[in-house]
Write a protein that holds these residues in place. Structure first.
Motif, PDB file in Angstrom:
ATOM      1  N   ARG A 257      -1.535   1.166  13.614  1.00 46.48           N
ATOM      2  CA  ARG A 257      -2.517   0.927  14.662  1.00 46.48           C
ATOM      3  C   ARG A 257      -1.925   1.345  16.006  1.00 46.48           C
ATOM      4  O   ARG A 257      -0.707   1.409  16.177  1.00 46.48           O
ATOM      5  CB  ARG A 257      -2.861  -0.563  14.724  1.00 46.48           C
TER       6      ARG A 257
ATOM      7  N   TYR B 286      -8.791   2.607  14.821  1.00 49.09           N
ATOM      8  CA  TYR B 286      -8.157   3.881  14.480  1.00 49.09           C
ATOM      9  C   TYR B 286      -6.878   3.581  13.729  1.00 49.09           C
ATOM     10  O   TYR B 286      -6.119   2.676  14.095  1.00 49.09           O
ATOM     11  CB  TYR B 286      -7.817   4.693  15.733  1.00 49.09           C
ATOM     12  N   ILE B 287      -6.648   4.343  12.682  1.00 47.64           N
ATOM     13  CA  ILE B 287      -5.390   4.277  11.949  1.00 47.64           C
ATOM     14  C   ILE B 287      -4.739   5.646  12.098  1.00 47.64           C
ATOM     15  O   ILE B 287      -5.336   6.670  11.742  1.00 47.64           O
ATOM     16  CB  ILE B 287      -5.601   3.952  10.454  1.00 47.64           C
TER      17      ILE B 287
ATOM     18  N   GLY C 240       0.618   4.580   7.946  1.00 50.61           N
ATOM     19  CA  GLY C 240      -0.573   4.337   8.757  1.00 50.61           C
ATOM     20  C   GLY C 240      -0.306   3.205   9.726  1.00 50.61           C
ATOM     21  O   GLY C 240       0.150   2.127   9.328  1.00 50.61           O
TER      22      GLY C 240
ATOM     23  N   ASN D  72      -7.601   8.439  11.299  1.00 51.34           N
ATOM     24  CA  ASN D  72      -8.724   7.941  10.509  1.00 51.34           C
ATOM     25  C   ASN D  72      -9.207   6.636  11.112  1.00 51.34           C
ATOM     26  O   ASN D  72      -8.678   6.174  12.118  1.00 51.34           O
ATOM     27  CB  ASN D  72      -8.288   7.733   9.047  1.00 51.34           C
ATOM     28  N   THR D  73     -10.198   6.036  10.482  1.00 51.21           N
ATOM     29  CA  THR D  73     -10.683   4.744  10.938  1.00 51.21           C
ATOM     30  C   THR D  73     -10.618   3.748   9.793  1.00 51.21           C
ATOM     31  O   THR D  73     -10.554   4.115   8.622  1.00 51.21           O
ATOM     32  CB  THR D  73     -12.136   4.823  11.453  1.00 51.21           C
ATOM     33  N   TYR D  74     -10.635   2.477  10.160  1.00 52.63           N
ATOM     34  CA  TYR D  74     -10.618   1.395   9.190  1.00 52.63           C
ATOM     35  C   TYR D  74     -11.722   0.417   9.575  1.00 52.63           C
ATOM     36  O   TYR D  74     -11.781  -0.038  10.721  1.00 52.63           O
ATOM     37  CB  TYR D  74      -9.247   0.708   9.200  1.00 52.63           C
ATOM     38  N   LEU D  75     -12.595   0.118   8.625  1.00 49.95           N
ATOM     39  CA  LEU D  75     -13.705  -0.812   8.819  1.00 49.95           C
ATOM     40  C   LEU D  75     -14.616  -0.415   9.981  1.00 49.95           C
ATOM     41  O   LEU D  75     -15.234  -1.261  10.609  1.00 49.95           O
ATOM     42  CB  LEU D  75     -13.189  -2.242   9.044  1.00 49.95           C
ATOM     43  N   GLN D  76     -14.697   0.854  10.273  1.00 49.62           N
ATOM     44  CA  GLN D  76     -15.490   1.371  11.393  1.00 49.62           C
ATOM     45  C   GLN D  76     -15.192   0.611  12.681  1.00 49.62           C
ATOM     46  O   GLN D  76     -16.036   0.427  13.536  1.00 49.62           O
ATOM     47  CB  GLN D  76     -16.984   1.303  11.072  1.00 49.62           C
ATOM     48  N   GLN D  77     -13.935   0.181  12.808  1.00 48.91           N
ATOM     49  CA  GLN D  77     -13.550  -0.634  13.948  1.00 48.91           C
ATOM     50  C   GLN D  77     -12.251  -0.169  14.592  1.00 48.91           C
ATOM     51  O   GLN D  77     -12.139  -0.152  15.814  1.00 48.91           O
ATOM     52  CB  GLN D  77     -13.410  -2.082  13.481  1.00 48.91           C
TER      53      GLN D  77
ATOM     54  N   THR E 114       0.804  -1.218   0.000  1.00 45.10           N
ATOM     55  CA  THR E 114       0.000   0.000   0.000  1.00 45.10           C
ATOM     56  C   THR E 114       0.841   1.273   0.000  1.00 45.10           C
ATOM     57  O   THR E 114       0.291   2.361  -0.112  1.00 45.10           O
ATOM     58  CB  THR E 114      -0.951   0.034   1.220  1.00 45.10           C
TER      59      THR E 114
END
Length: 121
Positions: free
Chosen positions: A82, A66-67, A80, A59-64, A36
């Motif tokens: 976790r 934080y990135i 990015g 930001n968020t990833y998969l609404q699960q 990526t």
């Protein structure tokens, strides 16, 4: 496949982000390009364990999850990550600072652009 541990049941976004914009953080693990990151080969090293950076975006990833987009000044990479891959340098708990003693002063200068006040040339 049964040995794979996933944290799919964890919903980080139900709590506030662990880190804030501009916060100084340190990488807890090595990060390699998973495909990526443009301009680098897959598997190429992007971040070493112990590299210091600053949170520039959340930001968020998969609404699960934080990135945190972390700008690693020394390498020039913005990656990015976790929360579990990072540790704060700016907001350490008082008990941790107490255990560090005089080393806490040197830690405060790490990655800040300020000279280490305890160091001698």
């Amino acid at each position: 496949m049964a040995d794979i541990v996933r944290d799919d049941d964890v919903i980080e976004v139900s709590e506030p982000p662990r880190f804030a914009f501009g916060e100084r953080v340190i990488a807890r693990s090595v990060v390699r390009n998973d495909g990526t990151y443009n301009g680098k080969d897959i598997g190429e090293l992007l971040v070493n364990k112990g590299d210091i950076g600053y949170v520039v975006s959340i930001n968020t990833y998969l609404q699960q999850f934080y990135i945190y987009a972390v700008d690693f000044i020394e390498s020039g990479h913005r990656v990015g990550m976790r929360a579990k891959e990072l540790c704060t340098l700016d907001n350490l708990p008082d008990e941790v600072l107490a255990q560090l003693g005089e080393k806490a002063t040197a830690l405060a200068a790490l990655g800040s652009g300020k000279p280490d006040q305890g160091a001698t040339p």
